[in-house]
Scaffold this active site. Structure first.
Site, PDB file in Angstrom:
ATOM      1  N   ARG A  63       0.810  -1.214   0.000  1.00 21.76           N
ATOM      2  CA  ARG A  63       0.000   0.000   0.000  1.00 21.76           C
ATOM      3  C   ARG A  63       0.843   1.264   0.000  1.00 21.76           C
ATOM      4  NH1 ARG A  63      -4.496   0.647   4.543  1.00 21.76           N
ATOM      5  NH2 ARG A  63      -2.752   1.397   5.795  1.00 21.76           N
ATOM      6  N   ILE A  90      -8.145   1.241   0.422  1.00 23.70           N
ATOM      7  CA  ILE A  90      -8.061   2.066   1.631  1.00 23.70           C
ATOM      8  C   ILE A  90      -6.815   2.935   1.536  1.00 23.70           C
ATOM      9  CG2 ILE A  90      -7.713   1.978   4.130  1.00 23.70           C
ATOM     10  CD1 ILE A  90      -9.310  -0.729   3.988  1.00 23.70           C
ATOM     11  N   LEU A  91      -6.959   4.222   1.788  1.00 24.07           N
ATOM     12  CA  LEU A  91      -5.806   5.124   1.749  1.00 24.07           C
ATOM     13  C   LEU A  91      -5.074   5.054   3.089  1.00 24.07           C
ATOM     14  CD1 LEU A  91      -7.367   8.244  -0.030  1.00 24.07           C
ATOM     15  CD2 LEU A  91      -6.100   6.342  -1.044  1.00 24.07           C
ATOM     16  N   ASN A 105     -15.420  11.448   0.999  1.00 25.54           N
ATOM     17  CA  ASN A 105     -15.924  10.149   0.535  1.00 25.54           C
ATOM     18  C   ASN A 105     -17.440  10.156   0.607  1.00 25.54           C
ATOM     19  OD1 ASN A 105     -15.843   7.364  -0.239  1.00 25.54           O
ATOM     20  ND2 ASN A 105     -16.156   6.778   1.902  1.00 25.54           N
ATOM     21  N   HIS A 107     -20.610   7.501   1.084  1.00 30.00           N
ATOM     22  CA  HIS A 107     -20.831   6.126   1.562  1.00 30.00           C
ATOM     23  C   HIS A 107     -22.335   5.835   1.583  1.00 30.00           C
ATOM     24  CE1 HIS A 107     -20.032   2.407   3.713  1.00 30.00           C
ATOM     25  NE2 HIS A 107     -21.085   2.716   4.450  1.00 30.00           N
TER      26      HIS A 107
END
Ligand code: GRF
Length: 201
Positions: A63, A90-91, A105, A107
């Protein structure tokens, strides 16, 4: 503020399209990034004349390396605001730290209920009568950061996950551009977990 936006998306990109179609937000979208070569979002970007980049996780080990390449790209494109729109990665903390308060974001639930990748299905399985849409600032935890905007969506007895998600998405397409506009207009102030939007109530 002539902010430049990047939209990160892994899927069909209907939320990206809603952002592109917004008269205030659309012209600010300078970059679309996807981790999937076949993401509809990349086609939508290209069709709108927006730079579209497939950032392939397969060529990055882990990542940190992927996020590093992503951050380099965002920096090179002088991006001010990052909008996640169905981005399935996922950051990590480094990139979240670099863009603190500048990653949003959308959701498909009323967080903190039903975080994760299957929110409409989980809401149905729980027997909830209402779910909804949350636009939030991204922090180090998944589906966790300060909430900018929420709108409820009723759950019908005959819903399945697809019909419910489709109804939620119609609301997402209306509210995500609104929240991004607020940010662009400099009306969003983050105070701990609370987000105050100037002039919204
Ligand atoms: C949306 O429901 C969004 O809330 C979730 O992923 C979905 C993306 O859909 N994070 P699309 O690619 O924008 O159509």
């Amino acid at each position: 503020m002539n902010a430049r936006l990047a939209v990160l998306a892994s899927g069909s990109g209907t939320n990206l399209q809603a952002l592109l179609d917004d008269p205030v937000v659309g012209p600010r979208v300078a970059l679309v990034v996807s981790d999937r070569r076949d993401a509809g979002a990349l086609d939508r970007a290209a069709a709108s004349g927006v730079k579209a980049v497939h950032l392939d996780p397969a060529v990055h080990e882990g990542r940190e390396s992927y996020d590093g390449a992503l951050e380099d790209l965002l920096t090179a494109e002088v991006i001010d605001l990052v909008c996640l729109a169905g981005f399935l990665r996922i950051l990590g903390p480094a990139i979240v730290g670099s863009f603190r308060g500048r990653i949003l974001n959308v959701h498909p639930s009323l967080l903190p209920a039903f975080p994760g990748a299957h929110a409409p299905r989980d809401a149905l399985a729980w027997g909830a009568k209402v779910t909804g849409v949350t636009v939030h600032v991204v922090d180090e935890e998944v589906d966790h950061g300060p909430i900018v905007l929420q709108e409820p969506v009723p759950i019908r007895d005959d819903d399945d996950a697809d019909s419910l998600h489709a109804r939620i998405k119609r609301v997402e397409h209306r509210v995500y551009p609104r929240a991004v506009r607020w940010w662009l207009e400099g009306r969003v102030r983050i105070e701990g977990r609370r987000v105050l939007v100037e002039g919204s109530g």
